[in-house]
Each structure stands twice: as structure tokens, then as C-alpha cells.
Design an enzyme around this catalytic site. Structure first.
Site, PDB file in Angstrom:
ATOM      1  N   LYS A 268       0.847  -1.201   0.000  1.00 19.68           N
ATOM      2  CA  LYS A 268       0.000   0.000   0.000  1.00 19.68           C
ATOM      3  C   LYS A 268       0.882   1.250   0.000  1.00 19.68           C
ATOM      4  CE  LYS A 268      -3.297   2.539   2.972  1.00 19.68           C
ATOM      5  NZ  LYS A 268      -4.174   2.494   4.167  1.00 19.68           N
ATOM      6  N   ASP A 273      -2.758  10.122   3.882  1.00 20.85           N
ATOM      7  CA  ASP A 273      -4.160   9.717   4.020  1.00 20.85           C
ATOM      8  C   ASP A 273      -4.897  10.700   4.919  1.00 20.85           C
ATOM      9  OD1 ASP A 273      -6.571   8.428   4.175  1.00 20.85           O
ATOM     10  OD2 ASP A 273      -5.854   6.722   5.372  1.00 20.85           O
ATOM     11  N   LYS A 280     -10.372  12.566   8.328  1.00 20.12           N
ATOM     12  CA  LYS A 280      -9.891  12.128   9.642  1.00 20.12           C
ATOM     13  C   LYS A 280      -9.871  13.318  10.596  1.00 20.12           C
ATOM     14  CE  LYS A 280      -6.706   8.432   8.235  1.00 20.12           C
ATOM     15  NZ  LYS A 280      -7.358   7.338   8.951  1.00 20.12           N
ATOM     16  N   ASP A 291       1.458   6.226   5.705  1.00 18.85           N
ATOM     17  CA  ASP A 291       0.485   5.285   5.151  1.00 18.85           C
ATOM     18  C   ASP A 291       0.994   4.599   3.877  1.00 18.85           C
ATOM     19  OD1 ASP A 291      -1.898   4.024   5.657  1.00 18.85           O
ATOM     20  OD2 ASP A 291      -3.110   5.437   4.487  1.00 18.85           O
ATOM     21  N   ASP A 350     -12.278   6.883   3.807  1.00 20.50           N
ATOM     22  CA  ASP A 350     -11.067   6.631   4.589  1.00 20.50           C
ATOM     23  C   ASP A 350     -10.652   5.154   4.519  1.00 20.50           C
ATOM     24  OD1 ASP A 350      -8.930   7.208   6.184  1.00 20.50           O
ATOM     25  OD2 ASP A 350     -10.069   7.390   8.058  1.00 20.50           O
ATOM     26  N   GLU A 352      -9.523   3.516   2.132  1.00 24.32           N
ATOM     27  CA  GLU A 352      -9.023   3.659   0.766  1.00 24.32           C
ATOM     28  C   GLU A 352      -7.957   2.630   0.409  1.00 24.32           C
ATOM     29  OE1 GLU A 352      -7.760   5.121   3.282  1.00 24.32           O
ATOM     30  OE2 GLU A 352      -5.624   4.929   2.939  1.00 24.32           O
ATOM     31  N   ARG A 354      -7.724  -0.563   0.886  1.00 28.61           N
ATOM     32  CA  ARG A 354      -8.249  -1.788   0.273  1.00 28.61           C
ATOM     33  C   ARG A 354      -8.659  -1.549  -1.187  1.00 28.61           C
ATOM     34  NH1 ARG A 354     -12.724  -2.126   4.893  1.00 28.61           N
ATOM     35  NH2 ARG A 354     -10.966  -1.176   5.999  1.00 28.61           N
TER      36      ARG A 354
HETATM   37  N1  BES Z   1      -4.401   4.329   6.997  1.00 32.27           N
HETATM   38  C1  BES Z   1      -5.520   4.003   7.789  1.00 32.27           C
HETATM   39  C2  BES Z   1      -5.224   2.953   8.843  1.00 32.27           C
HETATM   40  C3  BES Z   1      -4.265   3.322   9.935  1.00 32.27           C
HETATM   41  C4  BES Z   1      -4.727   3.738  11.165  1.00 32.27           C
HETATM   42  C5  BES Z   1      -2.902   3.198   9.756  1.00 32.27           C
HETATM   43  C6  BES Z   1      -3.844   4.046  12.172  1.00 32.27           C
HETATM   44  C7  BES Z   1      -2.017   3.521  10.760  1.00 32.27           C
HETATM   45  C8  BES Z   1      -2.488   3.937  11.971  1.00 32.27           C
HETATM   46  C9  BES Z   1      -6.637   3.474   6.900  1.00 32.27           C
HETATM   47  O1  BES Z   1      -6.687   3.950   5.612  1.00 32.27           O
HETATM   48  C10 BES Z   1      -7.930   3.844   7.554  1.00 32.27           C
HETATM   49  O2  BES Z   1      -8.171   4.991   7.719  1.00 32.27           O
HETATM   50  N2  BES Z   1      -8.721   2.858   7.934  1.00 32.27           N
HETATM   51  C11 BES Z   1      -9.949   3.075   8.609  1.00 32.27           C
HETATM   52  C12 BES Z   1     -10.959   2.086   8.054  1.00 32.27           C
HETATM   53  C13 BES Z   1     -12.363   2.320   8.487  1.00 32.27           C
HETATM   54  C14 BES Z   1     -12.899   3.600   7.857  1.00 32.27           C
HETATM   55  C15 BES Z   1     -13.207   1.143   8.081  1.00 32.27           C
HETATM   56  C16 BES Z   1      -9.732   2.831  10.095  1.00 32.27           C
HETATM   57  O3  BES Z   1      -8.954   1.943  10.444  1.00 32.27           O
HETATM   58  O4  BES Z   1     -10.308   3.560  10.882  1.00 32.27           O
HETATM   59 ZN    ZN Z   2      -7.782   5.782   5.412  1.00 33.07          ZN
HETATM   60 ZN    ZN Z   3      -4.873   4.573   4.802  1.00 34.19          ZN
END
Ligand code: BES
Ligand code: ZN
Ligand code: ZN
Length: 510
Positions: A268, A273, A280, A291, A350, A352, A354
């Protein structure tokens, strides 16, 4: 720093600082093997063994004068009890000692090890851990301060005294350790870069540089090309950014004849992000420069594997985008058509990672991948579940997950097996499209993300997904590295690929 072999006894090895690694026995430094050195140093070790000053506990040190040895300074380095000695203890201890040598401005460091006393660890593994630890420990994150203080200069050379050891095994181990560390350090450097510098285009140019250096062919595809391939996931996530999204593809074929498997590493590469329209919160948003940790891990692994000359065709696939909110950004409610033809209802912009990985995983198959490993800072849920010290491991294949788990032990980048089952897939069903991009509730967020990815992988292709959101970045730091990017995944994935290729069960003939 160069790692060389000295065929001289410790006390006869010319250097600026000699590190003498001592095991602990009965709460004291074990002097076995060090009698000539002790004599040259005027009985320093004997004196120490009679005091509480240095008891040779793991990661303890004591500096002494070199006396009549060929080094002006000695660092007595504790390795702890032989029964507790692991590769990680060696890495950490050697890291400490080499850093100490740097503060003493040593250009040439000698490293003397109690080869005979460490009989349970293979000598190549000992040498590997020393070089790995020494190289990782010296890492200093580069800063952007205009007032550039002069940092201590790294030693030029570490001479490992190999008297009493198998020189070929030690030499091989040192090379392995150096290469493993180089991949990890490359990953750290990329993750630490600020997001205005490390854009998708810059990540692509870094991949090109690594490819040139390590003998990969590299293609970088832009948005027009991705449009032709129907890569709705990558294009959708990137459409809110002024910066063009890219798909980086690297390929390396081994020399020689015969059929080899194709192993694809997918990472990834979200260079920042923000969450997109599903923005966020501001508090720790700057951390989302990391990220692209999955892409850094696979690029680092690619470096290591090229140097190890593995018998496999290697593919490295990195979808790289910036996830920004903008008048043209992806909206919650949008439906994307992915490269595989599947449709996805976007309910949270968010989620994204996947979306971009789905197109990359599909592309891996198109390019003939027999085995796929992906790495991604994918979910906060995985950090909640496992914290900073474990990556989540999701897989559809026993031998592949076994190889990754064992590799985690080798390099002390630990993984924990996590489930992806039918029920998780069910949570990703959408009423209006083939899939939705979030599970709905807050439960099993790491597993539903993995289930989404699995929808883009063939059932009969061994696949493993590493959620490295926790360990990719460290708030604690250790003797092996400062706070910040850990480089997690580069060494792990490289070792896992090596182990997988060695395993007859993985080839189906076990
Ligand atoms: N990049 C984040 C995940 C992340 C969180 C990485 C904390 C490092 C530290 C990812 O893109 C994300 O935001 N995921 C969301 C998914 C949710 C919206 C289903 C999450 O984990 O909150
Ligand atoms: Zn995200
Ligand atoms: Zn992310």
C-alpha cells in the site's frame, strides 16, 4: 560501514575500539576464552568480575583501557546468560556497543565474540545478527533543520574476530545481516519522509532507483494507462489529489534455466491519508505520512531478495496515491468498477487502502503471480487488537503463513495469525454493488478489510496479507532504532520468501 573478518585473536586485532562480548555466568562475566585478552588489558576483566560494576547482563557495557592489546579502548559488552541468548539479544547488544564506539569516534571497531560459548546458535546466525544489529542501531533519521549540527561520524569498518569460528559461515552471515539491514533502513527512510516530498511521483522515482541498483525492470504507469485497465479503485482514491496516481511494477528474473515460481509483493502506497471526504480528525493526522509503510516494506524486501539472489521471478507492485478531499474527490455513496470487473459501493473514503490494493492484487494475477504477499498500514482496528509489536497475518495458505511466522521469529518482526472467514465476507456485501468498502459496524475491522482484499485474489493462489498499521511506526524506539519509522516488514517479507522457497510442502512436493 564495512564488515570484515580478522583472523587474529581479540587482543592482537588492531582497531580504535575493541568490543569484547561476554556471556554471563553465575551473575559475573564469563572469562572463558578471554584470558589472553584479560592479561593484555592488565587483568581488567578479572577485576570487573570481582565487582558489581559490570555483570555482563544483556545490553550492559563497560569501557576500559586497552592496555597492551592492539586497541586503545575496550568496550566490555554483556550478552546475558547463554540460555537466554537469542539473535535479538545479539542484535540489540551489538547495536549498543557500535553506537558507543561511534561516540568514541572510532574509525575501526574490532568485535570479539565468545564463539565457543554460544554453541547453541549457528555461527552464520550469530554473524548475521551482529551485522544486522550494528547497521540498524546506527540509523539516524534525517532532519530538515537549517542549523545542521555535526553528528558523530559512523565507524568505517567493523572487524569481526573469527579465530575459533567457521570463517565461511561468518562471512556469509555478515553479508546476510548487512543486506537485511539495508532493506530495513531503506524502508525507514521512505516512511520518515514528509508527504510534500514523498509524493506518488517521488515514490515511483525511488522505486526506479532501487530497480536500477538491484537489477529489476521497472515500469511506472500513470492515470491514462490505469484508465485503459479499468483500475477504478486506484483512480477513484486518487481523484481528489492534484498529484497523479501511479502504479509501480518491478520485475526480476533469476539467472539460469528451469521453471521458477512467480512471487508477487504488493504494498500500500498512500503517501498521505487525510481520509478524503470522510475526513480524519486533525489531532494525529500528520502520522498518516506513514500510510505508504506497506510499499516501503516491499521495496526494502525487494532490495534484500535481489541481493540474496533467490530462485524466483519477483514482482513488486505498488499502487501509490494521495487520499485528499477536494471538489473532485471520491464521495461516500459512489460506486467504483474495479480492474477485476467487480463493483464496490464506497461508504467511507477513509477505507481507501483496500480499494487501491484490490486493483494491485488483480494486476499481480494478470502478471502471472503464483504466490502473493501484501503489506499495508490498513486498519486502526489491527492496532487496537495487536498494538505496536505485532502485525496481523491473514492468509488462505498454511505453508505460506508458516513461512511468514517463522521468518518473524528469525528477524524479530512478530506476526499474529488473524481470521478471515465466510462471515467476514458476508459483512462486506452491498445491496447495490458486489461489495461495499466497510463492514458496517465497528467489529472485526481488520478481518473485514482482509476479507475485502481476498475478494480480489484467486482461491487457489496462496496469499498472505500483513496489516502493519501498528508496528510500521514506533512511539517507543529501542537500541535498534529511534522513534518513528521502524522499517517493519522489509526483513520479515524477505526472510519469509526465502523460507517459503526452501519449504518442500510449499512447492506441493512435501
Ligand atoms: N491508513 C488508515 C489505517 C491506519 C490507522 C494506519 C492508524 C495507521 C495507523 C486506513 O486507511 C484507515 O483509515 N482505515 C480506517 C478504516 C475504516 C474507515 C473502516 C480505520 O482503520 O479507521
Ligand atoms: Zn484511510
Ligand atoms: Zn490509509
Amino acid at each position: 560501514m564495512r564488515w570484515t573478518i580478522a583472523r587474529t585473536a581479540a587482543e592482537a586485532t588492531p582497531c580504535d575500539v575493541l568490543v569484547v562480548a561476554c556471556l554471563q555466568m553465575d551473575g559475573r562475566p564469563d572469562r572463558q576464552g578471554w584470558s589472553a585478552l584479560d592479561k593484555a588489558a592488565g587483568g581488567a576483566l578479572t577485576v570487573l568480575a570481582g565487582t558489581e560494576v559490570f555483570n555482563a547482563a544483556a545490553e550492559s557495557m563497560h569501557i576500559a583501557s586497552g592496555g597492551r592489546s592492539k586497541a586503545p579502548w575496550l568496550i566490555f559488552l554483556g550478552l546475558g546468560k547463554v540460555d537466554d541468548l537469542t539473535q535479538e539479544v545479539l542484535r540489540r547488544s551489538v547495536a549498543m556497543a557500535i553506537k558507543q564506539a561511534r561516540t568514541l569516534h572510532a574509525g575501526r571497531v574490532g568485535l570479539a565474540l565468545p564463539w565457543r560459548g554460544m554453541s547453541d546458535l549457528a555461527q552464520d546466525a550469530v554473524a548475521r545478527s551482529c551485522a544486522e544489529g550494528g547497521e540498524l542501531g546506527l540509523f539516524v533519521a534525517s532532519t530538515h533543520k537549517s542549523d545542521r549540527r555535526k553528528a558523530d561520524v559512523d565507524p568505517r569498518e567493523v572487524k569481526v574476530c573469527a579465530v575459533g569460528a567457521d570463517v565461511a559461515a561468518v562471512r556469509d552471515g555478515l553479508t546476510q545481516g548487512f543486506d537485511l539491514a539495508a532493506g530495513c533502513l531503506q524502508a525507514r527512510t521512505l516512511v520518515n519522509m514528509p508527504p510534500n516530498e514523498l509524493t506518488p511521483a517521488r515514490l515511483a522515482s525511488e522505486a526506479r532507483r532501487i530497480s536500477r541498483q538491484e537489477g529489476y525492470l521497472c515500469s511506472v504507469h500513470g492515470e491514462a494507462w490505469m484508465k485503459k485497465q479499468g483500475m477504478g479503485g486506484i483512480l477513484g482514491v486518487g481523484q481528489g489529489s492534484r498529484k497523479e496516481s501511479k502504479l509501480i511494477v518491478m520485475e526480476r528474473k533469476p539467472g539460469g534455466r528451469g521453471k521458477v515460481p512467480t512471487i508477487a509483493l504488493v504494498g500500500k502506497g498512500v503517501t498521505f491519508d487525510t481520509g478524503g471526504i470522510s475526513l480524519k480528525p486533525g489531532s494525529n493526522m500528520h502520522e498518516m505520512k506513514g500510510d505508504m509503510g506497506g510499499s516501503a516494506a516491499v521495496l526494502g524486501a525487494a532490495m534484500i531478495l535481489a541481493r540474496r539472489n533467490v530462485r524466483a521471478r519477483l514482482l513488486v507492485i505498488v499502487p501509490t496515491v494521495e487520499n485528499m478531499p477536494d471538489g473532485n474527490a471520491l464521495r461516500p455513496g459512489d460506486v467504483l468498477v474495479m480492474a477485476s470487473g467487480k463493483t464496490v459501493e464506497v461508504l467511507n473514503t477513509d477505507a481507501e487502502g483496500r480499494l487501491i490494493l484490490a486493483d494491485a492484487l488483480h494486476h499481480a494475477k494478470t502478471l502471472g503471480a503464483d504466490v502473493i504477499i501484501d503489506a499495508a498500514t490498513l486498519t486502526g482496528a489491527c492496532v487496537v487488537a495487536l498494538g505496536e509489536h505485532f502485525a496481523g497475518l491473514f492468509s488462505n495458505d498454511g505453508p505460506l503463513s508458516a513461512a511468514i511466522d517463522a521468518a518473524g521469529g528469525d528477524v524479530f518482526e512478530r506476526v499474529w495469525p488473524m481470521p478471515v472467514i465466510e462471515e467476514h465476507h458476508k459483512l462486506m456485501e452491498s445491496p447495490i454493488a458486489d461489495l461495499k468498502n466497510i463492514g458496517g459496524g465497528r467489529w472485526a475491522g481488520a478481518s473485514t478489510a482482509a476479507a475485502f482484499l481476498e475478494e480480489f485474489v484467486d482461491e487457489d493462489t496462496p496469499w498472505a496479507h500483513l496489516d502493519i498499521a501498528g508496528p510500521s511506526w514506533t512511539d517507543s524506539g529501542s537500541s535498534l532504532g529511534p522513534k518513528g519509522a521502524s522499517g517493519f516488514g522489509a526483513r520479515l517479507i524477505a526472510r519469509a520468501v526465502e523460507r517459503y522457497l526452501e519449504d518442500p510442502a510449499a512447492r506441493g512436493d512435501g
